[in-house]
Design a protein around this motif. Structure first.
Motif, PDB file in Angstrom:
ATOM      1  N   ASP A   3      -9.618 -53.748  36.199  1.00 15.15           N
ATOM      2  CA  ASP A   3     -10.224 -54.901  35.539  1.00 15.15           C
ATOM      3  C   ASP A   3     -11.654 -55.133  36.014  1.00 15.15           C
ATOM      4  O   ASP A   3     -12.551 -55.398  35.209  1.00 15.15           O
ATOM      5  N   ARG A   4     -11.871 -55.027  37.315  1.00 17.76           N
ATOM      6  CA  ARG A   4     -13.216 -55.296  37.840  1.00 17.76           C
ATOM      7  C   ARG A   4     -14.210 -54.238  37.375  1.00 17.76           C
ATOM      8  O   ARG A   4     -15.361 -54.565  37.057  1.00 17.76           O
ATOM      9  N   GLU A   7     -14.951 -55.036  33.748  1.00 20.15           N
ATOM     10  CA  GLU A   7     -15.834 -56.201  33.632  1.00 20.15           C
ATOM     11  C   GLU A   7     -17.271 -55.823  33.988  1.00 20.15           C
ATOM     12  O   GLU A   7     -18.226 -56.263  33.330  1.00 20.15           O
ATOM     13  N   ARG A  11     -20.549 -55.979  31.454  1.00 22.49           N
ATOM     14  CA  ARG A  11     -21.793 -56.689  31.801  1.00 22.49           C
ATOM     15  C   ARG A  11     -22.974 -55.726  31.775  1.00 22.49           C
ATOM     16  O   ARG A  11     -24.072 -56.092  31.323  1.00 22.49           O
ATOM     17  N   VAL A  19     -15.975 -60.434  28.703  1.00 23.61           N
ATOM     18  CA  VAL A  19     -15.237 -60.630  29.949  1.00 23.61           C
ATOM     19  C   VAL A  19     -14.436 -61.927  29.850  1.00 23.61           C
ATOM     20  O   VAL A  19     -14.901 -62.922  29.282  1.00 23.61           O
ATOM     21  N   ARG A  24     -15.626 -64.895  35.128  1.00 24.26           N
ATOM     22  CA  ARG A  24     -17.081 -65.019  35.110  1.00 24.26           C
ATOM     23  C   ARG A  24     -17.654 -65.496  36.435  1.00 24.26           C
ATOM     24  O   ARG A  24     -18.824 -65.278  36.716  1.00 24.26           O
ATOM     25  N   ARG A 351     -12.988 -53.033  25.304  1.00 26.49           N
ATOM     26  CA  ARG A 351     -12.469 -54.414  25.209  1.00 26.49           C
ATOM     27  C   ARG A 351     -10.976 -54.408  24.887  1.00 26.49           C
ATOM     28  O   ARG A 351     -10.201 -55.194  25.467  1.00 26.49           O
ATOM     29  N   TYR A 354      -9.104 -53.437  27.931  1.00 23.87           N
ATOM     30  CA  TYR A 354      -9.219 -54.525  28.914  1.00 23.87           C
ATOM     31  C   TYR A 354      -8.267 -55.676  28.560  1.00 23.87           C
ATOM     32  O   TYR A 354      -7.543 -56.183  29.421  1.00 23.87           O
TER      33      TYR A 354
END
Length: 358
Positions: A3-4, A7, A11, A19, A24, A351, A354
């Motif tokens: 996940d990180r 994200e 970004r 995200v 956030r 996306r 995710y």
């Protein structure tokens, strides 16, 4: 990807609103650190450059040499801090353990060392500088949380990547310059109009052309986005209005950078052409009381202010012409729109994975 990592990828590609909202605030200070490094180096470098350019007035050298040195110093003010900010961002990505120390050190340097240094040098009151820096730091944290920081960082990287297209833009620029711009550039009436323009009025003209460009580019980009197929690997929850807006902004900004680079190229071309083609006698007879040279931090440049205004005005006109011409050309679609749409499909696939993982 975890996940990180996902994200971070979103970004990095200017899609912070893809995200999840709860993520956030993760590593918020570390993500703000590159901007703090940029702000700190910009403060220090701009103050040093201001002092140096003031001292240049007393240097016994040719006006051209002094002007070129002043111009290089002015260019270095935003470029060097931007490079330091990018280097900090890469350092934080490559060394996860450095995030907290680098973030805390950059915050301490900006909030404590910077005010004390400026106070010791007699530039500003340390208390006032501390208050200003604290307000900037709070705003930077808020913008980072809102995703604006990711968009701006992506914008900077995209602008640097667009320099690779400079040769391709130059070949596209030549026909437009020959047919539209060059002949208008030698018209005395145009010089009389632009020479009498104040800077705010010229900025207003530039904003007017930006609005016209957006009115043309946004519908085309929306149409291009609507053609994205819903392949199985890109399927996921429907895009929210904010996510759809984020994707559209990224694609419009990508084209805006190319148009801006083209406008800068035209402006430089016209300034060089005017310097070679127009004699002082001609310019004096055309400009009358508007014949002074442009200045940068009090240092005269070897370019008439009216010439620079005329070049800026014509670069705005030609950039709109360029946008309309290339957006309707099949070759441009293959070289510009298709890669953008491929990137959008990849982002939608990331996306979807995710969201499925969450």
């Amino acid at each position: 990807m975890g996940d990180r990592d996902t994200e971070h990828w979103l970004r990095q590609h200017g899609l912070p609103y893809f995200v999840a909202p709860r993520a956030r605030s993760r590593a918020l200070l570390a993500r703000t650190a590159p901007f703090l490094v940029f702000a700190l180096s910009f403060d220090v470098l701009s103050s040093v450059v201001l002092e140096v350019t003031i001292d240049l007035d007393t240097v016994s050298a040719s006006e051209l040499t002094v002007a070129l040195v002043a111009l290089l110093l002015v260019i270095a003010v935003p470029v060097v801090p931007a490079l330091l900010g990018l280097w900090t961002s890469r350092l934080l990505r490559s060394r996860a353990g450095a995030k907290r120390p680098v973030a805390l050190v950059s915050l301490a340097l900006y909030l404590v060392v910077d005010p004390l240094l400026f106070g010791a040098l007699g530039f500003d009151d340390p208390v006032d500088t501390l208050g200003q820096n604290a307000a900037v730091a709070v705003a930077a944290l808020a913008f980072t949380w809102l995703g604006i920081g990711a968009l701006l960082a992506w914008a900077l990287r995209a602008a640097l990547r667009q320099f690779g297209a400079l040769g391709q833009l130059a070949t596209r620029a030549l026909p437009i310059l020959m047919l539209v711009v060059v002949f208008a550039y030698f018209a005395r009436a145009l010089w009389e109009v632009t020479a009498s323009m104040t800077v705010p009025r010229l900025v207003g003209v530039a904003v007017f052309f930006v609005v016209l460009g957006l009115l043309f580019a946004v519908p085309i980009m929306r149409k291009e986005l609507s053609t994205l197929g819903r392949a199985p690997e890109t399927e996921g929850p429907p895009l929210t209005p904010l996510e759809r807006f984020n994707l559209g902004v990224v694609m419009v900004m990508a084209q805006a950078f190319q148009v801006a680079l083209f406008a800068a190229l035209v402006c430089v071309f016209l300034v060089v052409l005017g310097t070679l083609a127009f004699s002082d006698e001609v310019l004096n007879s055309w400009l009358g009381g508007h014949g002074g040279n442009a200045q940068v931090l009090g240092v005269d440049l070897p370019v008439r202010t009216a010439m620079l205004k005329t070049a800026v005005f014509l670069s705005c006109v030609s950039s709109l012409n360029f946008l309309v011409s290339v957006s309707t050309a099949p070759a441009y679609r293959a070289s510009f729109y298709d890669p953008l749409l491929d990137g959008a499909r990849e982002a939608l696939a990331v996306r979807a994975a995710y969201r499925a993982g969450r």
